[in-house]
Enzyme design. Structure first.
Site, short mmCIF file in Angstrom:
data_model
loop_
_atom_site.label_atom_id
_atom_site.label_comp_id
_atom_site.label_asym_id
_atom_site.label_seq_id
_atom_site.Cartn_x
_atom_site.Cartn_y
_atom_site.Cartn_z
N PHE A 1 0.84 -1.21 0.00
CA PHE A 1 0.00 0.00 0.00
C PHE A 1 0.87 1.26 0.00
N ASP B 1 10.42 -6.90 -3.16
CA ASP B 1 9.17 -7.30 -2.49
C ASP B 1 8.94 -8.80 -2.73
N ASP C 1 12.40 -12.36 -0.74
CA ASP C 1 11.93 -12.36 0.65
C ASP C 1 13.04 -11.78 1.52
N TYR D 1 2.14 -7.31 16.47
CA TYR D 1 2.59 -6.44 15.38
C TYR D 1 3.45 -5.30 15.92
N ALA E 1 4.90 -4.98 18.76
CA ALA E 1 6.13 -5.47 19.42
C ALA E 1 7.20 -5.77 18.38
N LYS F 1 -8.00 -3.96 5.93
CA LYS F 1 -7.91 -2.82 6.82
C LYS F 1 -9.26 -2.09 6.82
N LEU F 2 -9.51 -1.35 7.90
CA LEU F 2 -10.85 -0.81 8.15
C LEU F 2 -11.51 -0.14 6.93
N LYS G 1 7.46 -4.38 15.38
CA LYS G 1 7.95 -3.11 14.80
C LYS G 1 8.86 -2.39 15.80
N THR H 1 5.87 2.68 12.74
CA THR H 1 4.49 2.99 13.09
C THR H 1 4.38 3.67 14.44
N ASP H 2 3.30 4.43 14.62
CA ASP H 2 3.05 5.05 15.94
C ASP H 2 2.63 4.00 16.98
N GLU H 3 2.30 2.78 16.52
CA GLU H 3 1.82 1.77 17.47
C GLU H 3 2.90 1.33 18.45
P1 NAD Z 1 1.27 -3.62 3.25
O1 NAD Z 1 0.90 -4.84 4.05
O2 NAD Z 1 0.26 -3.01 2.37
O3 NAD Z 1 2.54 -3.95 2.36
C1 NAD Z 1 3.64 -4.68 2.83
C2 NAD Z 1 4.51 -5.08 1.66
O4 NAD Z 1 5.64 -5.81 2.17
C3 NAD Z 1 3.80 -6.00 0.65
O5 NAD Z 1 4.06 -5.57 -0.66
C4 NAD Z 1 4.41 -7.36 0.92
O6 NAD Z 1 4.44 -8.20 -0.24
C5 NAD Z 1 5.81 -6.99 1.39
N1 NAD Z 1 6.40 -8.02 2.25
C6 NAD Z 1 5.84 -8.62 3.34
N2 NAD Z 1 6.68 -9.55 3.83
C7 NAD Z 1 7.79 -9.52 3.06
C8 NAD Z 1 9.02 -10.24 3.07
N3 NAD Z 1 9.27 -11.18 3.98
N4 NAD Z 1 9.95 -9.94 2.16
C9 NAD Z 1 9.72 -8.98 1.22
N5 NAD Z 1 8.57 -8.29 1.14
C10 NAD Z 1 7.61 -8.55 2.05
O7 NAD Z 1 1.83 -2.60 4.32
P2 NAD Z 1 1.68 -0.99 4.36
O8 NAD Z 1 0.41 -0.66 5.03
O9 NAD Z 1 1.99 -0.43 3.04
O10 NAD Z 1 2.88 -0.64 5.38
C11 NAD Z 1 4.19 -0.45 4.89
C12 NAD Z 1 5.10 -0.12 6.06
O11 NAD Z 1 4.65 1.05 6.71
C13 NAD Z 1 5.14 -1.22 7.13
O12 NAD Z 1 6.46 -1.32 7.61
C14 NAD Z 1 4.21 -0.70 8.22
O13 NAD Z 1 4.60 -1.19 9.49
C15 NAD Z 1 4.42 0.79 8.09
N6 NAD Z 1 3.27 1.63 8.50
C16 NAD Z 1 2.03 1.41 7.97
C17 NAD Z 1 0.98 2.27 8.32
C18 NAD Z 1 -0.41 2.09 7.75
O14 NAD Z 1 -1.32 2.81 8.15
N7 NAD Z 1 -0.64 1.21 6.81
C19 NAD Z 1 1.21 3.32 9.20
C20 NAD Z 1 2.50 3.49 9.74
C21 NAD Z 1 3.53 2.65 9.36
O1 DAU Z 2 -1.30 3.45 13.47
C1 DAU Z 2 -0.59 2.92 12.38
C2 DAU Z 2 -1.10 1.53 12.07
O2 DAU Z 2 -2.39 1.68 11.49
C3 DAU Z 2 -0.18 0.75 11.12
O3 DAU Z 2 1.06 0.55 11.76
C4 DAU Z 2 -0.80 -0.59 10.74
O4 DAU Z 2 0.02 -1.25 9.80
C5 DAU Z 2 -2.17 -0.32 10.13
O5 DAU Z 2 -2.79 -1.55 9.82
C6 DAU Z 2 -3.03 0.49 11.09
O6 DAU Z 2 -3.36 -0.31 12.26
P1 DAU Z 2 -4.84 -0.33 12.88
O7 DAU Z 2 -4.97 -1.55 13.69
O8 DAU Z 2 -5.15 0.98 13.53
O9 DAU Z 2 -5.69 -0.42 11.51
P2 DAU Z 2 -7.01 -1.24 11.13
O10 DAU Z 2 -7.46 -0.73 9.80
O11 DAU Z 2 -6.81 -2.72 11.28
O12 DAU Z 2 -8.04 -0.79 12.23
C7 DAU Z 2 -8.39 0.58 12.43
C8 DAU Z 2 -9.32 0.65 13.62
O13 DAU Z 2 -10.57 0.03 13.25
C9 DAU Z 2 -8.84 -0.13 14.84
O14 DAU Z 2 -9.24 0.56 16.02
C10 DAU Z 2 -9.58 -1.46 14.75
C11 DAU Z 2 -10.90 -1.08 14.10
N1 DAU Z 2 -11.50 -2.11 13.23
C12 DAU Z 2 -10.73 -2.66 12.25
C13 DAU Z 2 -11.24 -3.63 11.39
C14 DAU Z 2 -10.39 -4.26 10.32
C15 DAU Z 2 -12.84 -2.47 13.38
O15 DAU Z 2 -13.54 -1.94 14.26
N2 DAU Z 2 -13.36 -3.41 12.54
C16 DAU Z 2 -12.61 -4.03 11.56
O16 DAU Z 2 -13.14 -4.91 10.84
#
Ligand code: NAD
Ligand code: DAU
Length: 351
Positions: A15, A37, A63, A158, A160, A197-198, A162, A133-135
Site C-alpha cells: 500500500f 518485495d 523475501d 505487530y 512489538a 484494513k478498516l 515493529k 508505526t506510531d503503534e
Molecule cells: P502492506 O501490508 O500493504 O505492504 C507490505 C509489503 O511488504 C507487501 O508488498 C508485501 O508483499 C511486502 N512483504 C511482506 N513480507 C515480506 C518479506 N518477507 N519480504 C519482502 N517483502 C515482504 O503494508 P503498508 O500498510 O503499506 O505498510 C508499509 C510499512 O509502513 C510497514 O512497515 C508498516 O509497518 C508501516 N506503516 C504502515 C501504516 C499504515 O497505516 N498502513 C502506518 C504506519 C507505518
Molecule cells: O497506526 C498505524 C497503524 O495503522 C499501522 O502501523 C498498521 O500497519 C495499520 O494496519 C493500522 O493499524 P490499525 O490496527 O489501527 O488499523 P485497522 O485498519 O486494522 O483498524 C483501524 C481501527 O478500526 C482499529 O481501532 C480497529 C478497528 N476495526 C478494524 C477492522 C479491520 C474495526 O472496528 N473493525 C474491523 O473490521
C-alpha cells in the site's frame, strides 16, 4: 546508464510502498529505484502498472528473510540507500500468527541491516531509512500526543515486532555508526490498501450490502493521514533528515472509529445514490480486538518545524476520494482478493 543514487525500497508492491515508489520514480529520473518485495498476499504489482516500464525502475521478487538473495540484490545494483517498508502490517493477523511478524519484521530487518553493513565498505553517502508505526508507543488516554521521546510500550505482536525492528536500526547506528533515520507514522488511508484494513474493507462491504463489523464499542481513536502525504514526508526525511534521528508523521486528524464509520456511511450513501441512513444499518458491533489500543495521536511538530513537512489532504475530501477510488477500481478489488491474480504474477516471477 549511471544513476545518481541506487535506492532499494522494500515492500514497494504494498500500500504505502507503491505510492512511495511512484513518487520517487517520477520525481527523480536520475535515481534508480529498486523495488524489493516478496509479493505476499498484501503485495500486488498491479499497484505499480504505471511505472513498471520506466527506465529508472527495477523489481526484484525477494523475501527479506533470505540473506543470500538480499545480499545479491545489494551487489547487483550497488545499492547505496535503503527505504525499508516491507513488513507484515495487519494487527489482527499478528494476533493469530505472531511468528510471521517476528520473521519478516524483526529477522527480515536485521537481514537488511547486515546486507547494508556488509555491502557498504564505508558509510559515505549511504542511508538506511526505516519506516515504522506510531503503534510502538502503545496507547494514549483521552489527552496527550505521541512525541519522538515517548517511551515505547507496544501491546500487540505487530507493534512489538515493529518496536524490535526500530531498536535494531538504532543499535546499528550506535554500534556500527551506520547512517539511519526512522519515522513513526499514524494510520494511512487512500488507494491501493489491501481490503483487510478498516476503510477499504468497509467501503467494499457497504457496496455489497454486507455487515460492517465494528470492534467493541467503536470508541477507539486513530489519526488518519492521506497516504500520498506519508510518501511526501518520507521523501523529505530521506533527503533532509538528520542521521540517528526519528520523526513522527501524522495527519492531525483524529476520529473515533464509530464517527469515522458514520461519516463513511453518509459518503457511501451519496456515492451509491442510496437514501441517507441506508449504509449505517449495516453497522454490527462485534467482539473486541484483544489488547485493542484505545487512542493514537501524533505530535508531528518536529517534522514541520525542522524539515517543513505538513499534511495537505483533509477530511472529508480525502475520504470521498478514497471511497470513489475503490468504487471505480472494481477490477483491482477483485484481482487482489481473488488469489488468481496473485498466482499469475507469482508464477511469472517464480519461472
Ligand atoms: P502492506 O501490508 O500493504 O505492504 C507490505 C509489503 O511488504 C507487501 O508488498 C508485501 O508483499 C511486502 N512483504 C511482506 N513480507 C515480506 C518479506 N518477507 N519480504 C519482502 N517483502 C515482504 O503494508 P503498508 O500498510 O503499506 O505498510 C508499509 C510499512 O509502513 C510497514 O512497515 C508498516 O509497518 C508501516 N506503516 C504502515 C501504516 C499504515 O497505516 N498502513 C502506518 C504506519 C507505518
Ligand atoms: O497506526 C498505524 C497503524 O495503522 C499501522 O502501523 C498498521 O500497519 C495499520 O494496519 C493500522 O493499524 P490499525 O490496527 O489501527 O488499523 P485497522 O485498519 O486494522 O483498524 C483501524 C481501527 O478500526 C482499529 O481501532 C480497529 C478497528 N476495526 C478494524 C477492522 C479491520 C474495526 O472496528 N473493525 C474491523 O473490521
Amino acid at each position: 546508464m549511471t544513476f545518481q543514487k541506487n535506492i532499494l525500497i522494500t515492500g514497494g508492491a504494498g500500500f504505502i510502498g507503491s505510492h512511495l515508489v511512484r513518487l520517487m520514480v517520477n520525481k527523480y529520473p536520475d535515481y534508480r529505484i529498486i523495488n524489493l518485495d516478496a509479493l505476499t498476499y498484501a503485495g500486488n504489482l498491479e499497484n505499480l502498472k504505471d511505472v513498471e516500464t520506466k527506465p529508472n525502475y527495477a523489481f526484484e521478487r525477494v523475501d527479506i528473510t533470505k540473506s543470500d538473495e538480499v545480499q545479491a540484490v545489494f551487489a547487483k545494483y550497488d545499492v547505496d540507500s535503503v527505504i525499508h517498508l516491507a513488513a507484515e502490517s495487519h494487527v489482527d493477523r499478528s494476533i493469530t500468527n505472531p511468528m510471521a511478524f517476528v520473521e519478516t519484521n524483526v529477522i527480515g530487518t536485521v537481514v537488511l541491516l547486515n546486507a547494508a553493513k556488509n555491502h557498504w565498505k564505508d558509510f559515505d553517502g549511504k542511508l538506511f531509512y526505516h519506516v515504522s508505526t506510531d503503534e510502538v508507543y502503545g496507547t494514549l488516554g483521552p489527552t496527550g500526543l505521541f512525541k519522538e521521546t515517548t517511551s515505547y510500550d507496544p501491546r500487540s505482536p505487530y507493534s512489538a515486532s515493529k518496536a524490535s525492528s526500530d531498536h535494531f536500526v538504532r543499535a546499528y547506528f550506535h554500534t556500527y555508526d551506520m547512517p539511519v533515520v526512522l519515522s513513526n507514522c499514524s494510520n494511512n488511508y487512500g488507494p491501493y490498501q489491501f481490503p483487510e484494513k478498516l476503510l477499504p474493507l468497509f467501503i467494499n462491504n457497504i457496496k455489497h450490502n454486507k455487515a460492517l463489523p465494528v470492534y467493541g464499542d467503536g470508541k477507539y481513536t486513530r489519526d488518519w493521514l492521506w497516504v500520498e502525504d506519508h510518501a511526501a514526508a518520507i521523501d523529505v526525511i530521506f533527503h533532509k533528515g538528520i542521521s540517528g534521528e526519528t520523526y513522527n508523521i501524522g495527519g492531525n486528524n483524529e476520529w473515533t472509529n464509530i464517527d469515522l464509520i458514520y461519516l463513511l456511511c453518509d459518503i457511501m450513501d451519496d456515492e451509491l445514490g442510496r437514501e441517507k441512513g441506508t449504509s449505517k444499518e449495516l453497522i454490527t458491533f462485534v467482539k473486541d480486538r484483544p489488547g485493542h489500543d484505545k487512542r493514537y495521536a501524533i505530535d508531528a511538530s518536529k517534522l514541520k518545524n525542522e524539515l517543513g513537512w505538513g499534511p495537505s489532504v483533509k477530511f472529508p475530501e480525502g475520504l470521498i476520494k478514497t471511497a470513489r477510488w475503490y468504487l471505480n477500481n472494481v477490477d483491482w478489488m477483485e484481482n487482489v482478493t481473488s488469489g488468481a491474480y496473485q498466482a499469475y504474477y507469482k508464477k511469472q516471477y517464480d519461472e
